[in-house]
Design a protein around this motif. Structure first.
Motif, PDB file in Angstrom:
ATOM      1  N   LEU A  98       0.864  -1.410  -0.009  1.00 41.57           N
ATOM      2  CA  LEU A  98      -0.146  -0.063  -0.144  1.00 41.57           C
ATOM      3  C   LEU A  98       0.715   1.081   0.138  1.00 41.57           C
ATOM      4  CD1 LEU A  98      -2.500  -1.231   2.678  1.00 41.57           C
ATOM      5  CD2 LEU A  98      -2.871  -0.722   0.126  1.00 41.57           C
ATOM      6  N   GLY A 120      -1.389  -5.063   0.752  1.00 45.35           N
ATOM      7  CA  GLY A 120      -2.244  -4.497  -0.441  1.00 45.35           C
ATOM      8  C   GLY A 120      -1.466  -4.312  -1.425  1.00 45.35           C
ATOM      9  N   TRP A 140      -6.538  -3.858  -0.812  1.00 47.84           N
ATOM     10  CA  TRP A 140      -5.806  -4.318   0.249  1.00 47.84           C
ATOM     11  C   TRP A 140      -6.378  -5.781   0.516  1.00 47.84           C
ATOM     12  CZ3 TRP A 140      -8.721  -5.610   4.583  1.00 47.84           C
ATOM     13  CH2 TRP A 140     -10.248  -5.341   4.734  1.00 47.84           C
TER      14      TRP A 140
END
Length: 197
Positions: A98, A120, A140
């Motif tokens: 992420l 993610g 995610w």
């Protein structure tokens, strides 16, 4: 939408399939070595392949003329600014974190090492600074307790990346553009290669 795929191995060939499944017109594939799995997959589909002269860099000369968008999938080469500029929509890549968290080659390993409960993937715009370009799309997943980096990649992050690549191609085909949201630098962390003990 004419797409050039820069990538390698299983994820590169799976990304090629995901792009074609969404109606992406892949006009060229760029691979680091002549024995790469993505090269074989592209040739079986009749797609022209370029083997990089230098596996660490992709110059403009290796991007086919007429490319609208460059998609990188398991590529460790730097796509030069001149190469990205050759495509009107630029270039994007998939990173298994992420972003801006875990920028670097060992993102999945650092996700596990840091004990992240949530992981993610991010489709991001290629930029001069590694993994620092604007975010196009993210999704995610949870991390299972005790899961290894390889298990997390195979169970969740590789499939999530393929889904995001497909979604991006669909968006580009429908809108003629790629979403772009700058990364928040205050949350950036590095994920350098982890040395073996």
């Amino acid at each position: 939408m004419k797409i050039t795929v820069v990538g390698s191995r299983y994820f590169g060939s799976a990304a090629l399939d995901a792009i074609l499944a969404e109606g992406g017109n892949v006009i060229g594939v760029v691979v680091p070595t002549a024995d790469d799995r993505l090269k074989s997959a592209a040739e079986q589909k009749g797609i022209p392949v370029t083997v990089q002269a230098d596996p660490k860099v992709v110059p403009a000369s290796e991007i086919p003329d007429g490319t609208d968008l460059i998609v990188t999938a398991h590529s460790h080469a730097r796509v030069t600014a001149e190469a990205v500029a050759k495509a009107p929509l630029g270039g994007v890549g998939y990173h298994p974190s992420l972003l801006p968290r875990h920028r670097g080659i060992a993102a999945v390993e650092w996700t596990v090492k840091e004990g992240d409960a949530i992981a993610g993937g991010t489709i991001y715009h290629l930029a001069d600074k590694m993994d620092a370009g604007a975010i196009a799309m993210q999704d995610w997943c949870f991390v299972r307790k005790g899961e290894t980096a390889r298990e997390l990649w195979e169970r969740a992050l590789a499939p999530l990346g393929l889904k995001l690549i497909g979604r991006l191609v669909r968006h580009a085909n429908e809108h003629g553009s790629i979403p772009s949201l700058p990364q928040d630098e205050q949350f950036a962390t590095r994920a350098p290669k982890i040395k073996d003990a």
